[in-house]
Design an enzyme around this catalytic site. Structure first.
Site, PDB file in Angstrom:
ATOM      1  N   SER A  24       1.681  -7.562  -0.406  1.00 35.42           N
ATOM      2  CA  SER A  24       2.406  -8.528   0.434  1.00 35.42           C
ATOM      3  C   SER A  24       1.666  -9.853   0.593  1.00 35.42           C
ATOM      4  CB  SER A  24       2.744  -7.932   1.793  1.00 35.42           C
ATOM      5  OG  SER A  24       1.608  -7.811   2.597  1.00 35.42           O
ATOM      6  N   THR A  44       1.584  -4.203   4.373  1.00 33.74           N
ATOM      7  CA  THR A  44       1.443  -4.454   5.809  1.00 33.74           C
ATOM      8  C   THR A  44       0.865  -5.833   6.134  1.00 33.74           C
ATOM      9  OG1 THR A  44      -0.739  -3.424   5.868  1.00 33.74           O
ATOM     10  CG2 THR A  44       1.167  -2.010   6.344  1.00 33.74           C
ATOM     11  N   ASP A  45       0.170  -6.452   5.164  1.00 35.57           N
ATOM     12  CA  ASP A  45      -0.559  -7.689   5.483  1.00 35.57           C
ATOM     13  C   ASP A  45       0.357  -8.808   5.986  1.00 35.57           C
ATOM     14  OD1 ASP A  45      -2.868  -6.403   4.772  1.00 35.57           O
ATOM     15  OD2 ASP A  45      -3.061  -7.377   2.830  1.00 35.57           O
ATOM     16  N   THR A  50       0.819  -1.211   0.000  1.00 37.16           N
ATOM     17  CA  THR A  50       0.000   0.000   0.000  1.00 37.16           C
ATOM     18  C   THR A  50       0.849   1.256   0.000  1.00 37.16           C
ATOM     19  OG1 THR A  50      -1.790  -1.130   1.118  1.00 37.16           O
ATOM     20  CG2 THR A  50      -1.746   1.244   1.349  1.00 37.16           C
TER      21      THR A  50
HETATM   22  N1  ASP Z   1      -2.700  -5.482   0.769  1.00 37.63           N
HETATM   23  C1  ASP Z   1      -1.621  -4.590   1.115  1.00 37.63           C
HETATM   24  C2  ASP Z   1      -0.337  -5.376   1.205  1.00 37.63           C
HETATM   25  O1  ASP Z   1      -0.089  -6.034   2.183  1.00 37.63           O
HETATM   26  C3  ASP Z   1      -1.918  -3.935   2.408  1.00 37.63           C
HETATM   27  C4  ASP Z   1      -0.914  -2.941   2.865  1.00 37.63           C
HETATM   28  O2  ASP Z   1       0.183  -2.797   2.361  1.00 37.63           O
HETATM   29  O3  ASP Z   1      -1.237  -2.258   3.844  1.00 37.63           O
HETATM   30  O4  ASP Z   1       0.424  -5.312   0.282  1.00 37.63           O
END
Ligand code: ASP
Length: 341
Positions: A76, A109-110, A29
């Site tokens: 991620s 973040t995932d 993200t």
């Molecule tokens: N779906 C995204 C990821 O993990 C979420 C994020 O980065 O916050 O790439």
């Protein structure tokens, strides 16, 4: 008069030479874009390049000399073992250089906590490695990415950050990769270290460290990924009411070398799945008990089978079990690793 905390540029102005921090971008993200400023969902992750991310934070230059590299540009959820190995090898190469003081990894973040804990176990340097990300895409009002990048670089550039293992830095918090986990699917302040607490915080973008973790990491582990192209297959299976043993059978049939049980409570396993777990162990699969509760310690209990996951959550226990299986299949040795790292 109260002593005031200096700003990060004041701190850096005091030191003669600016440290060099290498930023390795992997997507997520933080590199995501959306059509509308109001959008915090439905955006496209992994769009901005490493260079663009750095360029979005002009004040980085006050903190460190920053270099930028693109490792991959993915959400991620699509991080996999080959990418983990590629990233870790690149970090180890960079940290061998005298002119590199630290590394920042930008990441979705995932599954950020999994990459951070993997690096915590395989980086062979006591120089700081910091993983960061953002909950809002780069195009959103109040995007958190630029501030998180600045804070991550400030930590990676800090002499006080040396020897603390890999760190997760977002939202003014400095967490250990061993304990930090994503606690909320949407909230900005999602990364927490349940029970263990954070290593420190940032004020005026200056890192203030408060605690150390006792678990071993980086140069203190036996894991050497320099010659590895693959990692052993380890699956995670969830415990729930009326759960099904056939999922364990499927893991065995698909050549899992390890299974982490995200058990109920303190790693309890139901009578519905115990025969299948025993069968997996008998076939040579290493089983580790963890908990779906979010935090907590797994105690010994004769009613259940498998090694004890200590306070590792299931996704972190999987990372450690994969690496442990590159070194040994001896359950006693793996158990010791689960308590040590
Ligand atoms: N779906 C995204 C990821 O993990 C979420 C994020 O980065 O916050 O790439």
């Amino acid at each position: 008069m109260f002593a005031s905390v200096m700003t990060v540029s004041q701190v850096m102005a005091q030191s003669s030479a600016k440290p060099t921090v290498a930023v390795l971008a992997t997507g997520g993200t933080i590199a995501g874009t959306a059509a509308q400023q109001s959008q915090t969902t439905g955006y496209k992750p992994g769009v901005l390049t490493a260079q663009a991310l750095i360029a979005s934070v002009p004040s980085l230059g006050e903190v460190a000399n920053v270099t930028a590299e693109q490792v991959v540009n993915v959400g991620s959820d699509n991080m996999d073992n080959p990418i983990l190995l590629k990233l870790a090898k690149r970090i180890n190469t960079l940290l061998q250089r005298d002119d590199v003081s630290g590394v920042v990894v930008t990441h979705g973040t995932d599954t950020l906590e999994e990459t951070a804990y993997f690096l915590n176990l395989v980086v062979k340097s006591d120089k700081p490695v910091v993983v960061t990300g953002s909950m809002r895409p780069s195009t959103a009002i109040g995007a958190d990415g630029p501030s998180n990048i600045l804070q991550a670089v400030a930590v990676a550039a800090s002499p006080q950050a040396k020897g603390r293992g890999v760190m997760v830095v977002l939202n003014d918090r400095i967490g250990s990769a061993r304990f930090t986990t994503k606690t909320d699917a949407n909230a900005l302040d999602t990364f927490k270290s349940p029970e263990a607490g954070d290593l420190g915080r940032l004020v005026n973008q200056v890192p203030l460290f408060e605690t150390q973790v006792a678990k071993r990491h980086t140069v203190q582990t036996p894991f050497d990924i320099s010659q590895l192209d693959t990692l052993p297959k380890v699956d995670i299976l969830y415990g729930y009411q009326n759960d099904s043993g056939y999922l364990y059978d499927a893991a065995v049939q698909n050549h899992a070398q390890g299974i982490v049980v995200a058990g109920v409570g303190a790693g309890s396993e139901s009578n519905f799945v115990l025969p299948a777990i025993r069968n997996a162990i008998q076939k040579g699969v290493v089983v580790v008990r963890s908990t779906r509760a979010g935090s907590g310690y797994i105690p010994e209990d004769d009613a259940y089978v498998g090694l004890l996951g200590d306070t590792l959550n299931p996704q972190k226990a999987r990372i450690l079990l994969m690496l442990a299986l590159t070194v040994t299949h001896d359950p006693a040795k793996i158990q010791q690793m689960l308590h040590t790292f």
